[in-house]
Design an enzyme around this catalytic site. Structure first.
Site, mmCIF file in Angstrom:
data_model
loop_
_atom_site.group_PDB
_atom_site.id
_atom_site.type_symbol
_atom_site.label_atom_id
_atom_site.label_comp_id
_atom_site.label_asym_id
_atom_site.label_seq_id
_atom_site.Cartn_x
_atom_site.Cartn_y
_atom_site.Cartn_z
ATOM 1 N N HIS A 37 49.625 24.114 50.264
ATOM 2 C CA HIS A 37 50.449 23.691 49.220
ATOM 3 C C HIS A 37 51.490 23.853 49.520
ATOM 4 C CE1 HIS A 37 46.713 23.498 46.591
ATOM 5 N NE2 HIS A 37 46.372 24.338 47.563
ATOM 6 N N TYR A 58 46.151 34.092 50.765
ATOM 7 C CA TYR A 58 47.371 34.033 50.188
ATOM 8 C C TYR A 58 48.564 35.277 50.590
ATOM 9 C CZ TYR A 58 45.290 30.773 47.012
ATOM 10 O OH TYR A 58 44.734 29.531 46.519
HETATM 11 C C1 HEM Z 1 38.755 30.010 50.411
HETATM 12 C C2 HEM Z 1 39.289 29.508 49.607
HETATM 13 C C3 HEM Z 1 40.895 29.354 49.636
HETATM 14 C C4 HEM Z 1 41.637 29.585 50.490
HETATM 15 C C5 HEM Z 1 41.507 30.122 52.030
HETATM 16 C C6 HEM Z 1 43.100 29.296 50.372
HETATM 17 C C7 HEM Z 1 44.148 29.350 50.687
HETATM 18 C C8 HEM Z 1 45.413 29.347 50.390
HETATM 19 C C9 HEM Z 1 46.771 29.704 50.849
HETATM 20 C C10 HEM Z 1 46.855 30.148 52.275
HETATM 21 C C11 HEM Z 1 47.793 29.390 50.025
HETATM 22 C C12 HEM Z 1 49.329 29.621 50.296
HETATM 23 C C13 HEM Z 1 49.552 31.084 49.557
HETATM 24 C C14 HEM Z 1 50.882 31.395 49.636
HETATM 25 O O1 HEM Z 1 51.541 31.435 50.482
HETATM 26 O O2 HEM Z 1 51.634 31.811 48.596
HETATM 27 C C15 HEM Z 1 47.128 28.729 48.985
HETATM 28 C C16 HEM Z 1 48.006 28.064 47.819
HETATM 29 C C17 HEM Z 1 47.400 27.762 46.815
HETATM 30 N N1 HEM Z 1 45.948 27.374 46.336
HETATM 31 FE FE1 HEM Z 1 44.426 28.024 47.624
HETATM 32 N N2 HEM Z 1 42.851 28.651 49.069
HETATM 33 C C18 HEM Z 1 41.522 28.589 48.607
HETATM 34 C C19 HEM Z 1 40.888 28.135 47.618
HETATM 35 C C20 HEM Z 1 41.691 27.455 46.551
HETATM 36 C C21 HEM Z 1 40.973 27.172 45.262
HETATM 37 C C22 HEM Z 1 39.653 26.992 44.666
HETATM 38 C C23 HEM Z 1 42.122 26.574 44.483
HETATM 39 C C24 HEM Z 1 42.244 26.163 43.035
HETATM 40 C C25 HEM Z 1 41.261 26.725 41.998
HETATM 41 C C26 HEM Z 1 43.383 26.998 45.031
HETATM 42 C C27 HEM Z 1 44.656 26.515 44.622
HETATM 43 C C28 HEM Z 1 45.808 26.893 45.350
HETATM 44 C C29 HEM Z 1 47.106 26.645 44.858
HETATM 45 C C30 HEM Z 1 47.551 25.976 43.428
HETATM 46 C C31 HEM Z 1 48.053 27.022 45.636
HETATM 47 C C32 HEM Z 1 49.471 26.774 45.594
HETATM 48 C C33 HEM Z 1 49.947 27.973 44.652
HETATM 49 C C34 HEM Z 1 51.493 28.093 44.944
HETATM 50 O O3 HEM Z 1 52.026 27.002 44.096
HETATM 51 O O4 HEM Z 1 52.261 28.975 45.201
HETATM 52 N N3 HEM Z 1 42.905 27.501 46.366
HETATM 53 N N4 HEM Z 1 45.876 28.579 49.152
#
Ligand code: HEM
Length: 361
Positions: A65, A333
């Site tokens: 993202h 995250y």
């Molecule tokens: C094992 C499952 C998942 C992994 C490994 C993962 C991994 C990640 C990582 C590495 C980031 C970047 C975080 C940062 O640098 O601040 C991220 C951001 C994000 N993830 Fe996931 N994610 C997973 C599941 C999900 C799910 C289920 C959702 C939704 C319900 C989701 C929604 C988001 C959103 C909206 C962001 C962006 C948040 C922002 O605006 O900073 N993710 N995710």
């Protein structure tokens, strides 16, 4: 039409990096959890984020993202969830929040309209024990139920390094081997992307518990439901790589953008630990209140740039379910946050050393 100009410099303050260093013990625990010390999953947060960031690292940016726009406003609570949770955020009243709309992927300059998933994250009651962080996506369910399977899904969807293209045979083999992806694929087949970030629905996907004053707990999922309809939003400039951001900015400048936060209450037939299974539409739904968005900022300047929207940061009166996907998210995250924060700090220190060199010459 508003022109979205953005420097490629990410933004994270030194203060935030120091705060992160102070929380390293929490991070270590989260990493161990994801690494399989507690739940038997084989994939580590480091391996996950290596895969998500891909072969081209965009230093200083989120590894997933990566492209987003900061927003701010107030969460106006109806008070209707107070019977289920003691969290102060659910008492009737208004609390400021900061948030971020984003598209999935590792590229901070990707074209908005090509992304398969859109997202909304927010944090209410920042820096208090009642802080509530949320990150939601457009699909209502996950395709798979474990971090290992999700890792394999991302591998199957990754472009072949030789051709730069996805391999359809690999993708269909993956989904064939994972029949639990049925509800996700059904949703995907029927999904038409909205013409605006302001008219999408965003889902918690994972379930959480609410805890009330009587010590009872209730499993819930929630959804941010837009107040505006498609025909009310300004026309999209489909040629622009920043079409969704431009359109949202012009929308917020015209009038506040609102979403209702609707909580679905599980009953005893629903499995709160499995994010692949939708809950029946007959379940009770409670409108917790509205996110009223009144401000925006580019992510390299706005308050959300340095924010980690870790969904395991919950106020008193809420807690995480044992859903292994939800449990894995915190460590991933943190890993992404640590990488981008370190890169930003190194960049700052390089810039200040170059500045000092200039001064002495
Ligand atoms: C094992 C499952 C998942 C992994 C490994 C993962 C991994 C990640 C990582 C590495 C980031 C970047 C975080 C940062 O640098 O601040 C991220 C951001 C994000 N993830 Fe996931 N994610 C997973 C599941 C999900 C799910 C289920 C959702 C939704 C319900 C989701 C929604 C988001 C959103 C909206 C962001 C962006 C948040 C922002 O605006 O900073 N993710 N995710």
């Amino acid at each position: 039409m508003i022109k979205v100009t953005r420097s490629n410099k990410p933004a994270i303050s030194v203060f935030r990096v120091c705060a992160l260093a102070a929380s390293m013990s929490v991070f270590a625990t989260a990493t161990l959890y994801f690494a399989g010390v507690f739940n038997g999953d084989k994939v580590t947060a480091q391996a996950f984020v290596d895969l998500q960031q891909g072969s081209t690292v965009h230093a200083g940016f989120r590894r997933a993202h990566a492209k987003g726009l900061c927003v701010s406003g107030n969460f106006e609570s109806t008070g209707l969830l107070s019977a289920y949770s003691t969290a102060t955020v659910f008492k009737q009243g208004s609390t400021p929040f900061i948030g971020r709309f984003s598209i999935a992927g590792n590229n901070p300059t990707a074209p908005d309209l090509k992304a398969p998933v859109r997202s909304l994250a927010f944090v209410v009651n920042t820096a208090t024990e009642d802080e509530w962080r949320v990150a939601m996506n457009t699909p209502p369910v996950m395709a798979v139920a474990t971090p290992d399977a999700f890792y394999k899904q991302l591998q199957a969807l990754s472009p072949d390094p030789a051709t730069g293209k996805r391999d359809p045979a690999k993708i269909s083999a993956f989904f064939k081997a994972h029949p639990e992806s049925k509800a996700f694929n059904q949703w995907k087949a029927g999904y038409t992307p909205a013409n605006s970030f302001a008219t999408e629905q965003y889902n918690s996907i994972n379930a959480f518990y609410l805890h009330n004053a009587q010590g009872e707990k209730q499993a819930v999922r929630w959804q941010a439901v837009p107040s505006m309809s498609e025909h009310e939003v300004a026309v999209l400039d489909k040629q622009s790589p920043d079409a969704l951001q431009q359109q949202l900015i012009s929308q917020i400048e015209k009038q506040p953008v609102r979403f209702d936060l609707k909580f679905t209450l599980a009953d005893s037939n629903d499995d709160e630990n499995n994010p692949t299974i939708p809950w029946p539409s007959s379940r009770e739904v409670i409108n917790a209140g509205s996110l009223v968005i009144t401000g925006w900022g580019f992510q390299n300047e706005g308050a959300c740039g340095a924010q980690n929207f870790d969904p395991l940061v919950l106020p008193k009166g809420m807690s995480a379910t044992a859903d292994p996907i939800l449990r894995a998210r915190g460590a991933a995250y943190a890993q992404s946050y640590r990488r981008r924060a370190t890169e930003t700090l190194l960049n700052k220190s390089k810039t200040s050393q170059e500045g000092a060199g200039d001064a002495s010459n």
